[in-house]
Scaffold this active site. Structure first.
Site, PDB file in Angstrom:
ATOM      1  N   LYS A  30      52.010  89.358 -21.092  1.00 51.34           N
ATOM      2  CA  LYS A  30      52.094  88.711 -19.771  1.00 51.34           C
ATOM      3  C   LYS A  30      53.541  88.747 -19.321  1.00 51.34           C
ATOM      4  O   LYS A  30      54.457  88.818 -20.141  1.00 51.34           O
ATOM      5  CB  LYS A  30      51.627  87.254 -19.874  1.00 51.34           C
ATOM      6  CG  LYS A  30      51.186  86.665 -18.551  1.00 51.34           C
ATOM      7  CD  LYS A  30      49.762  87.082 -18.219  1.00 51.34           C
ATOM      8  CE  LYS A  30      49.293  86.505 -16.911  1.00 51.34           C
ATOM      9  NZ  LYS A  30      47.835  86.732 -16.730  1.00 51.34           N
TER      10      LYS A  30
HETATM   11  P1  NAD Z   1      46.589  84.491  -5.847  1.00 48.42           P
HETATM   12  O1  NAD Z   1      48.045  84.445  -5.741  1.00 48.42           O
HETATM   13  O2  NAD Z   1      45.857  85.609  -5.198  1.00 48.42           O
HETATM   14  O3  NAD Z   1      45.949  83.133  -5.286  1.00 48.42           O
HETATM   15  C1  NAD Z   1      46.325  81.876  -5.764  1.00 48.42           C
HETATM   16  C2  NAD Z   1      45.624  80.840  -4.928  1.00 48.42           C
HETATM   17  O4  NAD Z   1      45.871  79.538  -5.485  1.00 48.42           O
HETATM   18  C3  NAD Z   1      46.102  80.781  -3.475  1.00 48.42           C
HETATM   19  O5  NAD Z   1      45.005  80.592  -2.627  1.00 48.42           O
HETATM   20  C4  NAD Z   1      46.992  79.538  -3.458  1.00 48.42           C
HETATM   21  O6  NAD Z   1      47.070  78.958  -2.187  1.00 48.42           O
HETATM   22  C5  NAD Z   1      46.223  78.655  -4.428  1.00 48.42           C
HETATM   23  N1  NAD Z   1      47.004  77.547  -4.939  1.00 48.42           N
HETATM   24  C6  NAD Z   1      48.286  77.541  -5.354  1.00 48.42           C
HETATM   25  N2  NAD Z   1      48.632  76.296  -5.717  1.00 48.42           N
HETATM   26  C7  NAD Z   1      47.537  75.531  -5.537  1.00 48.42           C
HETATM   27  C8  NAD Z   1      47.242  74.169  -5.738  1.00 48.42           C
HETATM   28  N3  NAD Z   1      48.174  73.332  -6.198  1.00 48.42           N
HETATM   29  N4  NAD Z   1      45.994  73.720  -5.433  1.00 48.42           N
HETATM   30  C9  NAD Z   1      45.052  74.552  -4.952  1.00 48.42           C
HETATM   31  N5  NAD Z   1      45.257  75.853  -4.748  1.00 48.42           N
HETATM   32  C10 NAD Z   1      46.492  76.329  -5.043  1.00 48.42           C
HETATM   33  O7  NAD Z   1      46.271  84.427  -7.417  1.00 48.42           O
HETATM   34  P2  NAD Z   1      44.962  84.880  -8.153  1.00 48.42           P
HETATM   35  O8  NAD Z   1      45.162  86.267  -8.622  1.00 48.42           O
HETATM   36  O9  NAD Z   1      43.770  84.510  -7.357  1.00 48.42           O
HETATM   37  O10 NAD Z   1      45.041  83.966  -9.467  1.00 48.42           O
HETATM   38  C11 NAD Z   1      44.467  82.666  -9.503  1.00 48.42           C
HETATM   39  C12 NAD Z   1      44.251  82.290 -10.962  1.00 48.42           C
HETATM   40  O11 NAD Z   1      43.388  83.248 -11.575  1.00 48.42           O
HETATM   41  C13 NAD Z   1      45.507  82.252 -11.816  1.00 48.42           C
HETATM   42  O12 NAD Z   1      45.354  81.256 -12.808  1.00 48.42           O
HETATM   43  C14 NAD Z   1      45.511  83.599 -12.478  1.00 48.42           C
HETATM   44  O13 NAD Z   1      46.249  83.608 -13.674  1.00 48.42           O
HETATM   45  C15 NAD Z   1      44.030  83.764 -12.735  1.00 48.42           C
HETATM   46  N6  NAD Z   1      43.608  85.143 -12.947  1.00 48.42           N
HETATM   47  C16 NAD Z   1      43.869  86.124 -12.042  1.00 48.42           C
HETATM   48  C17 NAD Z   1      43.442  87.408 -12.305  1.00 48.42           C
HETATM   49  C18 NAD Z   1      43.647  88.540 -11.338  1.00 48.42           C
HETATM   50  O14 NAD Z   1      43.162  89.646 -11.627  1.00 48.42           O
HETATM   51  N7  NAD Z   1      44.280  88.347 -10.189  1.00 48.42           N
HETATM   52  C19 NAD Z   1      42.790  87.704 -13.491  1.00 48.42           C
HETATM   53  C20 NAD Z   1      42.505  86.667 -14.397  1.00 48.42           C
HETATM   54  C21 NAD Z   1      42.927  85.398 -14.098  1.00 48.42           C
END
Ligand code: NAD
Length: 449
Positions: free
Chosen positions: A112
């Site tokens: 990561k």
């Molecule tokens: P992203 O940046 O596309 O979206 C993040 C979202 O979270 C946004 O809508 C933001 O406004 C919201 N957010 C931020 N702070 C917040 C809060 N305090 N309360 C509510 N919403 C809040 O990120 P993503 O890729 O969607 O990732 C989201 C989660 O999923 C993370 O934990 C990430 O590690 C996990 N994840 C992502 C992937 C991937 O392929 N993108 C894969 C596995 C896990």
């Protein structure tokens, strides 16, 4: 505001989850050294990244890349941009990537990366310069067969295009596409990668409902769903649940949340997000603060934003029948216990948030072979991989429950003062399965020299 007194350090949380798995990873004799080796991170790179921002001044950012374990293949894991990024957060996320890849049987290890910065205040050229500086500074510590990044929080396919370009400028004359996944489609990306995490989560959820593992839910039609986060994972999860006939009744983003018990008009919520940058104030909805979305009475709660969102401070307030983790690490171990005592099952992140790395693996394979798979092929393989991992977790849990007495007896022999083993949850079962697989691989390879 409710506060939590538990230790919220993410790496300590990853350790507590691992420790819950250890008593089940037999044989226990001589296991301690191996267990420590499996948990410890292999390599942690910490960088200072001086970057000239649009104000003309040099700003110094901290960047991290952690390789947790590569016993089963090269490191794989996303890069995130967030102000709270620190070493222990990245170490924990890298650790969970190892378990995710092992559980889904993807031939990668865990890694990561992240840069402590506030992407909301950065212009596009500033983000590009930070990305390029970070990737250049990592140099040959990244590579198609050593450590392969992907998108995560506040990074996307554009960021991955810059990662590819930077690495490629440093390594001309060879196929560099497999050095990073989550790239745009025109640059060697895979169809289905953008939606993969949410889609993989949904395949698992649907399977656990249809096989009766989530007994409190009878079917998909009419289910009420609350989702925290409306980015890549949360927004796609909302679309997929909506299409399957569920009602999305609450969503949130970093600015706050919205609620409509009758079901949100998703098209309108998406329009609001696209036009204003937030879901808040979508016409006809009731405002919530971004924590309240977790406490809305619903059938399914999907945390899809940040880590440590459900803690001892709010676990007793969760009104969902089932929690399906789409974010990494949204629930603390102590909150897990509270939810377990309240009969609320949790589908654990190392399974339900693994769809992204699975399709990242497909992208890597396509890049190595210079192929482009169809959407149907990607979805078929993703579904098969996710269901196989889900079945492995469920079967493993049944075995742990059946033989709990034997495991207890063996554990008491090596740890006489340890408290009784808790009832194995789906999370513990998933961890045990993954840790066992890594342990076997380690033993088959042998410890060098
Ligand atoms: P992203 O940046 O596309 O979206 C993040 C979202 O979270 C946004 O809508 C933001 O406004 C919201 N957010 C931020 N702070 C917040 C809060 N305090 N309360 C509510 N919403 C809040 O990120 P993503 O890729 O969607 O990732 C989201 C989660 O999923 C993370 O934990 C990430 O590690 C996990 N994840 C992502 C992937 C991937 O392929 N993108 C894969 C596995 C896990």
């Amino acid at each position: 505001m409710r506060t939590s007194t538990e230790d919220l350090d993410l790496f300590h949380i990853a350790r507590r989850q691992f420790d819950r798995a250890v008593p089940f990873v037999h044989p226990l004799e001589g296991w301690r050294g191996m267990a420590e080796m499996l948990f410890k991170t292999e390599r942690t790179i910490k960088l200072t990244l001086p970057v000239v921002l649009d104000d003309g001044f040099v700003h110094n950012f901290e960047g991290y890349r952690v390789l947790h374990n590569n016993v089963r293949g090269p490191g794989k894991g996303g890069i995130r941009f967030h102000p709270d990024v620190d070493e222990n957060e990245i170490k924990a996320l890298a650790t969970w990537m190892t378990w995710k890849c092992a559980l889904t049987d993807i031939p990668f290890g865990g890694a990561k990366g992240g840069v402590a910065c506030d992407p909301k205040t950065l212009s596009e050229p500033e983000k590009r310069r930070i990305t390029r500086r970070f990737i250049a500074a990592l140099g040959d510590d990244l590579g198609p067969h050593t450590d392969i990044p992907a998108p995560d929080l506040y990074t996307d396919s554009q960021t991955m295009a810059w990662v590819y370009d930077t690495y490629s400028m440093m390594h001309p004359g060879q196929n560099n596409l497999p050095v990073v996944t989550g790239k745009p489609l025109d640059l060697g990306g895979s169809v289905g990668r953008e939606t993969a995490t949410a889609q993989g989560m949904f395949y698992v959820f649907e399977h656990l409902v249809s096989t009766g593992v989530l007994q409190s839910l009878e079917g998909l039609a009419g289910l009420t769903v609350a989702i925290q986060g409306f980015g890549n994972v949360g927004r796609n999860a909302a679309r997929i649940f909506n299409k399957a006939g569920a009602r999305i009744i609450a969503v949130s983003d970093s600015q706050g949340g919205i609620h409509d018990p009758e079901g949100l008009d998703l098209a309108q919520v998406e329009l609001q997000k696209d036009e204003t940058g937030s879901v808040i104030e979508t016409p006809g909805t009731k405002p919530l603060d971004h924590r309240e979305v977790l406490e809305v009475p619903c059938d399914v709660l999907v945390p899809a934003a940040l880590q440590t969102q459900i803690t001892t401070a709010n676990a007793t307030q969760i009104e969902a029948k089932v929690v399906v983790e789409a974010a990494n690490g949204p629930i603390t171990p102590e909150a897990d216990d509270i939810l377990g005592d309240r009969g609320i099952p949790v589908v654990p992140d190392i399974l339900s948030a693994a769809g992204g790395v699975v399709v990242s693996y497909f992208e890597w394979v396509q890049n190595l072979a210079n192929e482009q798979w169809t959407e149907a092929e990607v979805q078929d393989r993703l579904r098969t991989t996710m269901l196989r991992a889900a079945d492995a977790m469920v079967t493993n849990r049944a075995e742990l429950v059946d033989r709990l007495g034997d495991y207890q007896e063996a554990w008491t022999k090596v740890q006489p003062d340890a408290p009784p083993l808790p009832h194995p949850t789906l999370r513990t079962a998933a961890h045990v399965f993954a840790v066992r697989r890594c342990r076997r691989a380690m033993e088959q390879r042998g410890i060098w020299p």
